[in-house]
Design an enzyme around this catalytic site. Structure first.
Site, PDB file in Angstrom:
ATOM      1  N   ASP A  60       0.871  -1.160   0.000  1.00 35.82           N
ATOM      2  CA  ASP A  60       0.000   0.000   0.000  1.00 35.82           C
ATOM      3  C   ASP A  60       0.923   1.229   0.000  1.00 35.82           C
ATOM      4  OD1 ASP A  60      -2.414   1.582   0.477  1.00 35.82           O
ATOM      5  OD2 ASP A  60      -1.660   1.795   2.525  1.00 35.82           O
ATOM      6  N   ASP A  64      -0.206   5.271   0.973  1.00 38.50           N
ATOM      7  CA  ASP A  64      -0.488   6.226   2.051  1.00 38.50           C
ATOM      8  C   ASP A  64      -0.595   5.513   3.396  1.00 38.50           C
ATOM      9  OD1 ASP A  64      -0.844   8.675   0.448  1.00 38.50           O
ATOM     10  OD2 ASP A  64      -2.608   7.657  -0.346  1.00 38.50           O
ATOM     11  N   ASP A  76      -1.329  -0.840   6.035  1.00 41.52           N
ATOM     12  CA  ASP A  76      -1.446  -0.252   7.364  1.00 41.52           C
ATOM     13  C   ASP A  76      -2.868  -0.187   7.897  1.00 41.52           C
ATOM     14  OD1 ASP A  76      -2.397   3.048   7.187  1.00 41.52           O
ATOM     15  OD2 ASP A  76      -1.976   1.939   5.356  1.00 41.52           O
TER      16      ASP A  76
END
Length: 217
Positions: free
Chosen positions: A6, A8, A163
């Site tokens: 991922d 951001d 995250d």
């Protein structure tokens, strides 16, 4: 082995830039600005959902969504100057590439600003495939972006690194083991998210991957 990331909240702390761009859009609507914490809580579902959450939080007319989204996307490619790499990311990516892993990006950030921020940090050549939230007709947590990214990198054994709740669900639906970076933008306790590994320092990730492969780190 294929390692898909991922973006951001995983490789980059982009919330300050996203907050600033969002606040420029809100100012044009005569609305009060977001705090950094508020903007961070809105990240993860892609730009259209970000704007939807901003509209709801400020009680704006839903009919303003498309115009606000268009303005936000105009700002997004240049929204790189407040963004920082999380500590250890660059060295980690270099080590993984040196070890022969195929690296990719699967993010809900639109593809153009995703490429822009990676280019800003000189990381664009590190990734064999970059899928953004607008690359396909579907976005995470639909598993198709992740499985498409893995297939584009040659298929085979893979690990997804992210995250957030969206990332955990994406990996679970795709049947791909998930490594959770615990310093990102999630709102859920670590133990409540399905994951194969959890880490808070990118210096540890190559060792996590070596263990996952069954090779002494």
């Amino acid at each position: 082995m294929i390692i898909v990331f991922d973006l951001d909240g995983t490789l980059i702390d982009s919330a300050p830039d996203i907050c600033a761009a969002g606040n420029t859009v809100l100012a044009a609507e005569g609305a009060t600005p977001m705090s950094l914490a508020e903007a961070t809580g809105f990240i993860g579902g892609g730009a259209p959902l970000l704007i939807e959450r901003m509209i709801a939080a400020r009680g704006l007319e839903t009919e303003r969504h498309d115009a606000m989204l268009s303005r936000f996307l105009e700002l997004y490619d240049d929204a790189v100057h407040l963004t920082q790499l999380f500590p250890g990311v660059e060295a980690c990516l270099e080590k993984l590439a040196w070890d022969g892993h195929a690296l990719g990006i699967c993010t809900n950030k639109p593809e153009s600003p995703a490429r822009a921020v990676l280019d800003h940090f000189g990381l664009l050549p590190r990734f064999g495939t970059i899928l953004g939230g607008d690359t396909l007709k579907v976005k995470k947590p639909d598993p198709v972006p992740l499985t498409t990214c893995i297939a584009a990198l040659g298929g085979g054994r893979a690990l997804y690194v992210g995250d957030s709740e969206v990332d955990a669900e994406t990996a679970e639906r795709a049947g791909v083991p998930f490594a959770l970076f615990t310093r990102g933008y999630r709102n859920t306790p670590v133990d409540a998210l399905p994951h194969a590994h959890a880490f808070d320092d990118f210096a540890d990730l190559p060792g996590v991957i070596a263990t996952y492969r069954g090779v002494p780190s």
